[in-house]
Design a protein around this motif. Structure first.
Motif, PDB file in Angstrom:
ATOM      1  N   ASP A 230     -42.665 -14.834 -62.017  1.00 18.60           N
ATOM      2  CA  ASP A 230     -41.641 -13.762 -61.739  1.00 18.60           C
ATOM      3  C   ASP A 230     -40.238 -14.287 -61.651  1.00 18.60           C
ATOM      4  O   ASP A 230     -40.156 -15.668 -61.736  1.00 18.60           O
ATOM      5  N   ARG A 234     -38.092 -14.059 -56.316  1.00 18.26           N
ATOM      6  CA  ARG A 234     -39.281 -13.587 -55.835  1.00 18.26           C
ATOM      7  C   ARG A 234     -40.408 -14.770 -55.340  1.00 18.26           C
ATOM      8  O   ARG A 234     -41.263 -14.654 -54.865  1.00 18.26           O
ATOM      9  N   ASP A 236     -42.890 -17.581 -54.981  1.00 22.20           N
ATOM     10  CA  ASP A 236     -43.974 -18.492 -55.550  1.00 22.20           C
ATOM     11  C   ASP A 236     -44.882 -17.219 -56.412  1.00 22.20           C
ATOM     12  O   ASP A 236     -45.826 -17.270 -56.461  1.00 22.20           O
ATOM     13  N   ALA A 237     -44.251 -16.284 -57.181  1.00 24.02           N
ATOM     14  CA  ALA A 237     -45.081 -15.334 -57.725  1.00 24.02           C
ATOM     15  C   ALA A 237     -45.211 -15.419 -59.188  1.00 24.02           C
ATOM     16  O   ALA A 237     -44.354 -15.905 -59.712  1.00 24.02           O
ATOM     17  N   TYR A 249     -48.937  -8.788 -59.854  1.00 25.75           N
ATOM     18  CA  TYR A 249     -48.184  -9.810 -58.970  1.00 25.75           C
ATOM     19  C   TYR A 249     -49.038 -10.788 -58.287  1.00 25.75           C
ATOM     20  O   TYR A 249     -49.930 -10.301 -57.212  1.00 25.75           O
ATOM     21  N   TYR A 250     -49.153 -11.912 -58.756  1.00 31.61           N
ATOM     22  CA  TYR A 250     -50.184 -12.773 -57.929  1.00 31.61           C
ATOM     23  C   TYR A 250     -49.426 -13.921 -57.331  1.00 31.61           C
ATOM     24  O   TYR A 250     -48.563 -14.668 -58.063  1.00 31.61           O
ATOM     25  N   TYR A 251     -49.653 -14.131 -55.990  1.00 30.75           N
ATOM     26  CA  TYR A 251     -49.273 -15.285 -55.146  1.00 30.75           C
ATOM     27  C   TYR A 251     -50.358 -16.361 -55.030  1.00 30.75           C
ATOM     28  O   TYR A 251     -51.160 -16.132 -53.863  1.00 30.75           O
ATOM     29  N   TYR A 258     -51.253  -8.221 -55.973  1.00 35.12           N
ATOM     30  CA  TYR A 258     -50.597  -6.752 -55.700  1.00 35.12           C
ATOM     31  C   TYR A 258     -50.384  -6.096 -57.276  1.00 35.12           C
ATOM     32  O   TYR A 258     -50.108  -6.879 -58.050  1.00 35.12           O
ATOM     33  N   ARG A 265     -46.411  -4.658 -52.977  1.00 37.32           N
ATOM     34  CA  ARG A 265     -45.580  -5.936 -52.774  1.00 37.32           C
ATOM     35  C   ARG A 265     -44.411  -5.454 -52.003  1.00 37.32           C
ATOM     36  O   ARG A 265     -44.009  -6.175 -51.193  1.00 37.32           O
ATOM     37  N   GLU A 269     -43.079  -7.592 -48.540  1.00 33.76           N
ATOM     38  CA  GLU A 269     -41.860  -8.251 -48.616  1.00 33.76           C
ATOM     39  C   GLU A 269     -40.733  -7.749 -47.901  1.00 33.76           C
ATOM     40  O   GLU A 269     -39.706  -8.609 -47.558  1.00 33.76           O
ATOM     41  N   PRO A 313     -44.938 -12.878 -50.128  1.00 33.11           N
ATOM     42  CA  PRO A 313     -43.993 -12.009 -50.735  1.00 33.11           C
ATOM     43  C   PRO A 313     -42.503 -12.203 -50.189  1.00 33.11           C
ATOM     44  O   PRO A 313     -42.553 -12.190 -48.907  1.00 33.11           O
ATOM     45  N   LYS A 315     -37.923 -11.688 -51.411  1.00 34.51           N
ATOM     46  CA  LYS A 315     -36.788 -11.211 -52.131  1.00 34.51           C
ATOM     47  C   LYS A 315     -35.649 -12.276 -51.571  1.00 34.51           C
ATOM     48  O   LYS A 315     -35.034 -11.853 -50.582  1.00 34.51           O
TER      49      LYS A 315
END
Length: 462
Positions: A230, A234, A236-237, A249-251, A258, A265, A269, A313, A315
């Motif tokens: 990402d 963002r 560690d996405a 969206y994967y952490y 998400y 997400r 966040e 999550p 920003k």
């Protein structure tokens, strides 16, 4: 009548050296021919001996010594003459020889063609020594070497300009799409052909991380169509596309997924109360940008404090400039220039979404021209800037005290500017000032060397 005296000579070799072996019979001491004299007319009759086994005269010790001495003198004389010729002859001849050898080597066919893909610098964790990882695609020309064609990782010691290790990637890993990202766990992750790998910085290799991270998620059982990082802000996405046409969206470090078409997400966040247990207060530095609302405001070096959500999550705050925040003054979303406003750097929305606690000007009143953060960690802050607004002025590096903003040292850059942030190692810093070349600095910013992975790649042993 008086007799005429004549010298008696060997009829074969004309030598007068002879030995009388019988009355009036002689043997030539030179060629061993036997001859006799006819008294009437002094006619010489001879018998030439063709016996090659006859014993030749032996040199006495004095003659042998003189002969050996003469040979030695001749050899030494030839050596001295050649030495003098080499000393006093202009170097054009040796240059011609070197050129001829170089030309001969140049004509040798190169067995492969290389294409530079990317490069990445890091500090080896166990020794804190700098390492440049060069990624190339090598294509071999000879059909017997086709199996060698592929993507290679080359790990270099840029200080000693030495290849540490070279490894060919597996066939299924071959490709030219490389992306790097440092996650909150301190590891460097690599996206390669829609696969996730982790860089082993001590072992100089790529380890497959995707097998562990993706296999645990039921949503990914249909198969993964694509993987990418990402955006930088963002954290560690990963952005994962599955074979059934969905996007997530994967952490991976916390195994949270998400769905992209929802606001799941955004809720995770947002705000100060939903941090993970690993969340903590952090500091980072940034330069404000020119403001259209307040054009007279100087560019400021800001020290920003915020709550970081670690591997979860988040920003991260982007560029900041002073603006008129009508919403913070109680507006309803429709504003005119006559409405009340609050002069702000972040705004109410960004403060909540980025979890900003506050910011201050680290160097109040100072003027900055084309500034940029060159390096920072918990104890060190190095900036890059020009001394004035002149476009022809070279950039400088400057280390500032992270607590009070005072200048600790300043160093001139040899050319332009640093394209990416510096990497710190035990004896200084390394960074790229121009394409395909890295510059090494000591701990006070002085240039101590350059290194080009492209040039080194062509000289690397195969």
């Amino acid at each position: 009548m008086a007799k005429e005296i004549k010298a008696i000579k060997c009829p074969q070799c004309s030598s007068t050296a002879k030995t009388e072996i019988k009355p009036e019979i002689y043997r030539c001491n030179n060629c061993l021919t036997e001859y006799f004299l006819d008294n009437d007319d002094i006619t010489v009759n001879y018998n030439h001996n063709h016996n090659t086994n006859a014993q030749k005269p032996i040199l006495d010790p004095k003659q042998a010594k003189n002969l050996i001495t003469g040979i030695v003198v001749v050899v030494v004389g030839i050596f001295l003459i050649n030495l003098l010729i080499n000393i006093f002859t202009p170097s054009n001849n040796s240059g011609a020889v070197i050129s001829a050898v170089a030309e001969e080597q140049k004509e040798k066919p190169i067995p492969f063609v290389e294409e530079a893909i990317t490069a990445y610098t890091f500090s080896k964790p166990s020794t804190q020594e700098p390492v440049v990882m060069n990624v190339i695609h090598r294509e071999y020309k000879d059909s017997a070497d086709y199996q060698k064609t592929g993507v290679y990782l080359q790990f270099y010691d840029p200080v000693n300009k030495k290849l540490i290790k070279e490894a060919k990637l597996e066939n299924e890993m071959s490709g030219t799409k490389f992306k790097f990202r440092t996650f909150s766990d301190g590891n460097v992750y690599v996206i390669l052909k829609d696969q996730l790998y982790r860089l082993d910085k001590d072992g100089f290799r790529l380890l497959n991380a995707g097998k562990n991270y993706f296999s645990t998620q039921p949503k990914f059982e249909v198969g993964i169509a694509g993987v990418d990082f990402d955006s930088d802000d963002r954290g560690d996405a990963l952005v994962v596309s599955t074979n059934d046409g969905k996007k997530y969206y994967y952490y991976p470090l916390i195994q949270k997924v998400y769905k992209a078409t929802t606001d799941e997400r955004a809720r995770a966040e947002w705000g100060f109360k939903n941090l993970l247990p690993t969340g903590r207060k952090k500091i980072y530095h940034t330069f404000s940008t020119e403001s259209s609302d307040f054009p007279d405001e100087k560019i400021q070096l800001l020290k920003v404090s915020y709550l970081d959500n670690g591997p979860g999550p988040k920003k991260l705050p982007g560029s900041m400039s002073w603006f008129k925040d009508y919403f913070a003054a109680g507006g309803n979303g429709f504003y005119t220039s006559n409405d009340p406003y609050v002069k702000s750097l972040f705004g109410v929305y960004n403060e909540a979404s980025c979890r900003i606690l506050g910011a201050k000007d680290l160097t109040p009143g100072r003027n900055y021209f084309f500034p940029k953060i060159a390096y920072e960690d918990d104890t060190t802050l190095i900036i890059q800037m020009k001394g004035d607004a002149s476009e022809n002025r070279n950039y400088k590096l400057q280390k500032l005290n992270i607590k009070n903003g005072k200048i600790e040292w300043t160093a001139d850059l040899p050319s332009c500017c640093i394209t990416e942030q510096l990497v710190k190692h035990k004896n200084g810093y390394i960074g790229s000032l121009k394409k395909d070349e890295y510059t090494l600095f000591d701990l006070k910013g002085a240039v101590v060397g350059q290194f080009s992975p492209v040039t080194a790649s062509h000289a690397a042993p195969q």
